[in-house]
Design an enzyme around this catalytic site. Structure first.
Site, short mmCIF file in Angstrom:
data_model
loop_
_atom_site.label_atom_id
_atom_site.label_comp_id
_atom_site.label_asym_id
_atom_site.label_seq_id
_atom_site.Cartn_x
_atom_site.Cartn_y
_atom_site.Cartn_z
N CYS A 1 0.82 -1.22 0.00
CA CYS A 1 0.00 0.00 0.00
C CYS A 1 0.86 1.27 0.00
CB CYS A 1 -0.93 -0.02 1.21
SG CYS A 1 -0.10 -0.44 2.76
N HIS B 1 -2.79 4.83 6.83
CA HIS B 1 -1.45 5.44 7.00
C HIS B 1 -1.46 6.90 6.59
CE1 HIS B 1 -0.17 1.29 7.20
NE2 HIS B 1 -0.27 1.08 5.91
#
Ligand SMILES: NC(=O)c1ccc[n+]([C@@H]2O[C@H](COP(=O)([O-])OP(=O)(O)OC[C@H]3O[C@@H](n4cnc5c(N)ncnc54)[C@H](O)[C@@H]3O)[C@@H](O)[C@H]2O)c1
Length: 352
Positions: A142, A222
Site C-alpha cells: 500500500c 497510514h
C-alpha cells in the site's frame, strides 16, 4: 467478449476487496475464492453467493464440518481460471508458487511477498506494459503504491529531483484490532531507510527516494508527509497540476473539514462506498506548499483498498486482454467509481 476467469486465494482484508472489484469489471468473471478459515469472514462469502474452495486439502473437511459450502479444493479452482490473485498472508504466496506453476495459471502476488519471487513489481501507471503477458507479478504494498503514484506524477512532469518521506503507519487493520496492535505509543522502525523507499525502486529504479517509518496506535490507515526537491522552481499550481493529471490521486481539503484520517473514512462511507474504501491517494490540496524548488505535502494511504485497482490492472496485463495500461486503468477506475474530487462534483472525474 471472452471474460478473464479469476480466482482469489485468501479472502482477507485485500482478497475480499479484490473479489468485489473483479465482480464489478465487465471483462472479468470471479470463479471462486479460497481460504482456510471457518469463521464469519468466509461465511460472509457464502452469504454473498461466492463459490468457496478449501485452500489446503486438509482444511476441506474442517470447513465442511463448520457448515461452509465447499465447492472443491484450490487445485479444482485453479483448473477453471486464467489468473489467480494470491492474497494470503506474507510468505504463504511464495509457498503456493509451485502449485500455481503446476496449474499453469497466471499469478498476482501481493506486497508481503518479495520482488525476487516474480522478478517484476507492479504499479499500473508506472510499468503496466512491462507486465503484459508475464506469468506473474507482485503488486507492491500500500505505501509503496502511493509513493510510486505520487512521485511518478511529479517525474512525468519533469519536476522530480529527490524525495524524502515520513510514514506514520497504522498499528493493525480494524478487523483484528482485538488481537493485535499497540496502544499509547509510537514505534520508530529499526532501520532507515524503511523498506518502502527501496521497494518503490523495484518498480522505478530511477526514483531518488528515502523513507522513514513509524508505527502509531491507530487502525485507520497510514499518513505520509513528504519533502520533495524539484528539478526547478515551480508554483503550487504546477505541482498540483502534475498530481491532477495522474491517475488515482484525489484531493481532500482541510477547509472542507477533512481534518484527519478518520474524516476521509467517514466521507467515503457517506459517499456510499462499500466498506468506506478509498482506492485513491488522498492528498491534502490546501496543505501542499511549494517554496522555490521545494514541495511539501501530506497524504493518506487507505491501506486496505489502495492496491485493489492495481491488482485488477495486473490481471489484464498478465492475461494480455489489454495491452495498454492507460486503457486498463480507465476501465478499472470507471467500474469502481474512482474520483479526482470527492466534494466538487456528482460525477466521477477521471483523468486516466
Ligand atoms: N492489509 C493491508 O493493509 C495490506 C495492504 C497492501 C498489501 N497487503 C498484502 O496483502 C497480502 C494479504 O494481506 P491481508 O492484510 O489481506 O491479510 P489477511 O490476514 O487479512 O488475509 C489473509 C487471508 O488469507 C487466509 N489464509 C491464510 N493462510 C492461507 C492459506 N494457506 N491459503 C489460503 N488462504 C490462507 C487467511 O485466513 C485470511 O483470510 C499480504 O501480502 C499483505 O502484505 C496488505
Amino acid at each position: 467478449m471472452k471474460k478473464v476467469k479469476v480466482a482469489v486465494n485468501g479472502y482477507g482484508v485485500i482478497g475480499k476487496r479484490v473479489a468485489d472489484a473483479v465482480r464489478q469489471q465487465e471483462d472479468m468473471e470471479l470463479i471462486g475464492v479460497a481460504d482456510v478459515v471457518t469463521d464469519y469472514r468466509i461465511k460472509t462469502a457464502a452469504v454473498l453467493g461466492l463459490d468457496i474452495f478449501a485452500a489446503l486439502s486438509n482444511t476441506a473437511p474442517v470447513m465442511r464440518a463448520a457448515g461452509i459450502p465447499i465447492a472443491g479444493t484450490l487445485e479444482d479452482l485453479l483448473r477453471d481460471v486464467d489468473v489467480v490473485a494470491d492474497c494470503t498472508p506474507k510468505n504463504i504466496g511464495a509457498a503456493n508458487k509451485p502449485l500455481y506453476e503446476r496449474a499453469g495459471v497466471k499469478v498476482i502476488y501481493q506486497g508481503g511477498e518479495s520482488h525476487a519471487l516474480t522478478g517484476h513489481s507492479f504499479v499500473a501507471q508506472a510499468n503496466y506494459e512491462t507486465a503484459v503477458g508475464r506469468t506473474s507479478t507482485r503488486v507492491v504494498s500500500c505505501n509503496t503504491t502511493s509513493i510510486v503514484r505520487t512521485l511518478g506524477a511529479l517525474k512525468k512532469d519533469g519536476l522530480l529531483k529527490r524525495a524524502r518521506g515520513t510514514l506514520i503507519r497504522r498499528a493493525s487493520d480494524p478487523w483484528e484490532a482485538h488481537l493485535d496492535g499497540i496502544m499509547n505509543t509510537v514505534i520508530p522502525e529499526k532501520t532507515i531507510p524503511s523498506h518502502q523507499g527501496p521497494d518503490a525502486r523495484t518498480v522505478d529504479p530511477e526514483l531518488d527516494v528515502v523513507t522513514i517509518a513509524v508505527k502509531a496506535a491507530h487502525t485507520s490507515s497510514h499518513l505520509h508527509t513528504w519533502w520533495v526537491e524539484l528539478t526547478r522552481s515551480a508554483s503550487k499550481e504546477e505541482v498540483l497540476a502534475a498530481f491532477r493529471a495522474a491517475p488515482r490521486i484525489a484531493f481532500i481539503r482541510m477547509n472542507d473539514g477533512v481534518a484527519a484520517l478518520n474524516s476521509t473514512i467517514e466521507l467515503m462511507s457517506d459517499l456510499g462506498r462499500r466498506r468506506g474504501d478509498l482506492w485513491e491517494v488522498a492528498l491534502w490540496e490546501d496543505v501542499l506548499t511549494v517554496k522555490g524548488n521545494e514541495a511539501y505535502y501530506t497524504y493518506q494511504v487507505f491501506n486496505q483498498a489502495i492496491v485493489v485497482p492495481e491488482t485488477i490492472d495486473a490481471m489484464r496485463a498478465l492475461t494480455g486482454v489489454e495491452q495498454q495500461g492507460q486503457r486498463s486503468i480507465q476501465k478499472t477506475d470507471q467500474a469502481l467509481g474512482m474520483m479526482k474530487e470527492f466534494l466538487k462534483s456528482k460525477e466521477p472525474l477521471l483523468t486516466a
